[in-house]
Scaffold this active site. Structure first.
Site, mmCIF file in Angstrom:
data_model
loop_
_atom_site.group_PDB
_atom_site.id
_atom_site.type_symbol
_atom_site.label_atom_id
_atom_site.label_comp_id
_atom_site.label_asym_id
_atom_site.label_seq_id
_atom_site.Cartn_x
_atom_site.Cartn_y
_atom_site.Cartn_z
ATOM 1 N N LYS A 17 -19.101 5.844 -43.934
ATOM 2 C CA LYS A 17 -18.685 7.367 -44.152
ATOM 3 C C LYS A 17 -19.635 8.669 -43.718
ATOM 4 O O LYS A 17 -19.293 9.555 -43.263
ATOM 5 C CB LYS A 17 -18.242 7.794 -45.359
ATOM 6 C CG LYS A 17 -19.128 7.426 -46.484
ATOM 7 C CD LYS A 17 -18.524 7.686 -47.749
ATOM 8 C CE LYS A 17 -19.670 7.553 -48.952
ATOM 9 N NZ LYS A 17 -20.863 8.460 -48.903
ATOM 10 N N THR A 18 -21.099 8.052 -43.795
ATOM 11 C CA THR A 18 -22.080 9.328 -43.527
ATOM 12 C C THR A 18 -21.841 9.288 -41.953
ATOM 13 O O THR A 18 -22.063 10.664 -41.578
ATOM 14 C CB THR A 18 -23.308 8.763 -43.873
ATOM 15 O OG1 THR A 18 -23.421 8.529 -45.474
ATOM 16 C CG2 THR A 18 -24.482 9.723 -43.515
ATOM 17 N N ASP A 200 -18.665 15.441 -48.847
ATOM 18 C CA ASP A 200 -19.141 14.078 -48.965
ATOM 19 C C ASP A 200 -18.796 13.727 -50.542
ATOM 20 O O ASP A 200 -19.021 14.477 -51.367
ATOM 21 C CB ASP A 200 -20.488 13.826 -48.531
ATOM 22 C CG ASP A 200 -20.795 12.353 -48.367
ATOM 23 O OD1 ASP A 200 -19.867 11.667 -48.512
ATOM 24 O OD2 ASP A 200 -21.891 11.950 -48.508
ATOM 25 N N ARG A 587 -22.022 -4.264 -53.519
ATOM 26 C CA ARG A 587 -23.389 -3.717 -53.255
ATOM 27 C C ARG A 587 -24.066 -4.872 -52.366
ATOM 28 O O ARG A 587 -25.046 -5.027 -51.903
ATOM 29 C CB ARG A 587 -24.381 -3.578 -54.481
ATOM 30 C CG ARG A 587 -24.181 -2.575 -55.162
ATOM 31 C CD ARG A 587 -23.913 -1.259 -54.566
ATOM 32 N NE ARG A 587 -22.358 -0.985 -54.237
ATOM 33 C CZ ARG A 587 -22.024 -0.051 -53.283
ATOM 34 N NH1 ARG A 587 -22.899 0.605 -52.448
ATOM 35 N NH2 ARG A 587 -20.614 0.034 -53.107
#
Length: 654
Positions: A17-18, A200, A587
């Site tokens: 997404k970044t 964000d 994770r």
């Protein structure tokens, strides 16, 4: 490529997404949108820095750059320019948590509230929730000492902050929202400036942040939000999952894009994640997939007790490190909270495996740093009485409690700050000559350093000179009896000097206020420690969000821990706990181990444990249930030992 109008990007864990935000920012600029009119807002300085770096590389050669900031940094910037319109002075300072607690203790002592069956931090938590929910404590729940204390303290707390020209962390957003609501001209100015907005981690926004963004978007509605409702795990601190779930309803005509390809984890880990989170009813449908293949199954192990669990995990870590020649930094142990770290630390120490615990004491919470910060704050903001009191006692300046009462009374009678009373000590009846001299010397010292810092040159050397003039090093040496402790404390002083020197070297217009703002935002945003510290990472679920590791162990997956007993009787509580487990699962990149115990020590007694209900939600085809020992036939055992030996020799050669 969707530029105008509302856009919702549902970005699953590990979906990049970044990159989406930075690519969209660059695309807007390349299509002719003025860079300065693009605003991207996120929650951490780390994320903002990463976005700035990426965007800069994509739009190289262009002069202007977009504004990429955290919510709080953006609001601080606006308030520093506009706050006078709502009755504050521009030289305000910001209190961190410990300073807020000190102020609350002072207020409690003034009102003589004797029921101390609660921690002051509990009141601070309620104050924060009250501010972010716009819910003044008008009614009191009878018999609840925290509610009773809150009703008495809250108005006094607000009055004290205002009188000292001080803001707390919540005020940065709250006062900016008030500014926009009460001064339409100011709001219109920033609407004209920021024509394209991106947010964000939208699932983590609270009500104040939602209202702030909605006001700023205005009629243009050029608002793009990116988030994952399945990773909304901060409801306990005010985050409202409804902000992302209701986005399409709040902004009619929204274009929704789902990012479901996961670039991080192998297939069996994603099957486990999808199987668990699919049981939540309040969510937007999405299903993660990967082209990395299935990989190993999710390993589940039942231990006898906490020590057995820690030993088994650490033995498995030792085997993985040796068998795969894997560095300890590639492995993480995730648990509910840091109170569960002890057995893992002990087991890792026994095996001489290096480790680091994420979420220890903040550098900014250490006494010596807080003392010097108080000196800097009173120099920057002469009405900050709390900082003056701390500075006057570190080291002590010869002004005792009785003298302080007289100085306080004079300040209140004249509607002035305490420092002003220090400067006029000669005319205050009842003060001893020693107290008068000490107060006036302190007033002169603070005034002199204010003038020096205003020049904005060589602030590191100025801070060094201040430390020497107030004899702070000698104070530390006398305070801490052992040379080793005193040396560590003095190193922290040097670290603060290095920080202000570094700040000055990178800023075009450095100032003491600017440095204090940088410190406050770094401290209050509670930045996560970077992965890649020394050794195995020990970390809580909440702190692990945004990180990834090749191998992850999730420990203590039991009822009353996950889900937590306080959440077990509410559907929304269970759903947030399930999202917490989902965050832990996602994770892991290559291998995931989940453990639970048959019994656990609680309140000094061994109590039978029940495996978490969430374990039953993992699809059976994605699970491998491990026994205590895995038997090998003799030939397999020989081959295995040879492999371990070869890896060990390679490590020794390195």
């Amino acid at each position: 490529m969707h530029t105008d109008g509302p856009l919702l990007i549902l970005a699953g864990a590990g979906s990049g997404k970044t990159r989406v935000i930075t690519m969209r920012t660059a695309y807007l600029i390349h299509t002719g949108v003025r860079a300065g009119s693009v605003l991207a807002v996120t929650f951490t300085n780390k994320a903002a820095r990463e976005m700035k770096k990426r965007v800069k590389s994509m739009v190289s050669g262009r002069n202007a750059t977009p504004v990429i900031s955290t919510f709080h940094s953006l609001c601080l910037r606006i308030l520093r320019r506009e706050i006078e319109q709502i009755g504050y002075s521009k030289d305000f300072t910001i209190y961190n948590t410990s300073e807020q607690v000190s102020l609350l203790r002072s207020i409690l002592s003034d009102i003589e509230f004797y029921d101390r069956s609660f921690k002051v931090e509990s009141i601070l938590e309620r104050i924060s929730r009250t501010k972010n929910d716009f819910d003044p404590p008008d009614t009191v729940v009878s018999g609840d000492p925290i509610e009773e204390a809150l009703a008495m303290i809250y108005p006094r707390y607000l009055e004290a902050l205002k009188s000292m020209n001080v803001l707390d962390f919540d005020d940065l957003l709250l006062l900016t929202l008030r500014l926009f609501r009460e001064h339409s001209g100011v709001l219109e100015k920033y609407r004209e400036r920021f024509r394209y907005l991106m947010v964000d981690e939208y699932q983590d926004t609270n009500r104040v942040q939602y209202d702030f963004i909605k006001l700023l978007a205005g009629q243009r509605r050029n608002l793009c939000v990116v988030g994952d409702d399945d990773q909304s795990i901060y409801g306990w601190r005010g985050a409202d999952i409804g902000n992302i779930l209701n986005f399409e309803k709040d902004f009619p005509g929204t274009v929704t894009v789902r990012l479901e390809q996961n670039y991080r984890s192998v297939g069996h880990i994603l099957k486990a994640a999808n199987g668990v989170i699919g049981n939540n009813s309040r969510r937007m449908e999405k299903s993660l997939w990967t082209d990395r293949g299935d990989g190993p199954k999710v390993n589940i192990f039942k231990a006898v007790d906490t020590d057995d669990e820690a030993d088994w995990i650490v033995n498995r870590i030792s085997m993985i490190m040796c068998e795969k020649n894997m560095p300890a930094e590639d492995i993480a142990i995730i648990y509910r909270a840091n109170i569960f770290s002890r057995p893992f630390e002990e087991a890792l120490r026994r095996q001489r495996i290096p480790y680091s615990v994420v979420g220890g004491t903040s550098y900014f919470e250490r006494k010596e740093v807080r003392d010097l910060t108080a000196w800097l704050k009173i120099i920057a903001n002469p009405t900050d009485d709390q900082s003056l009191l701390r500075a006057a006692g570190a080291p002590k300046r010869g002004i005792g409690p009785a003298a302080l009462v007289l100085l306080f009374d004079h300040a209140r009678a004249n509607s002035a700050g305490l420092l002003d009373a220090f400067g006029k000590a000669t005319g205050i009846e009842g003060l001893s000559q020693k107290a008068v001299t000490s107060a006036e010397i302190l007033f002169e010292l603070i005034s002199r350093y204010r003038d020096i810092f205003r020049e904005g040159r060589e602030m590191g050397n100025t801070l060094k000179a201040l430390i020497e003039e107030i004899d702070y090093r000698d104070y530390i040496i006398k305070l801490y009896k052992t040379p080793e402790t005193a040396f560590r404390k003095i190193e922290n002083l040097n670290g603060l000097v290095d920080s202000i020197t570094r700040y000055e070297s990178v800023e075009d217009s450095p100032s003491l206020h600017g440095f204090l703002e940088t410190m406050a935002l770094t401290d209050l945003l509670k930045e996560k420690e970077e992965k890649g510290g020394r050794g195995v990472t020990l970390i809580s679920f909440h702190s692990s969000k945004g990180l990834e590791f090749p191998v992850v162990f999730i420990a203590g997956t039991e009822e009353d821990i996950l889900p937590h007993r306080k959440s077990a009787d509410r559907d929304e509580g269970i759903e947030e706990e399930r999202r917490l487990f989902y965050v832990g699962i996602t994770r892991a990149r290559d291998e995931l181990y989940i453990t639970y115990t048959e019994q656990r020590l609680k309140y000094g007694k061994k109590t039978r444990s029940e495996p978490s209900r969430f374990l039953e939600e993992i699809p059976e085809e994605a699970i491998s249930r491990l026994d205590r020992f895995e038997e090998l036939d003799p030939e397999e055992e020989k081959a295995y030992v040879k492999k371990l030996y070869a890896n060990l020799m390679a490590k020794l050669e390195d």
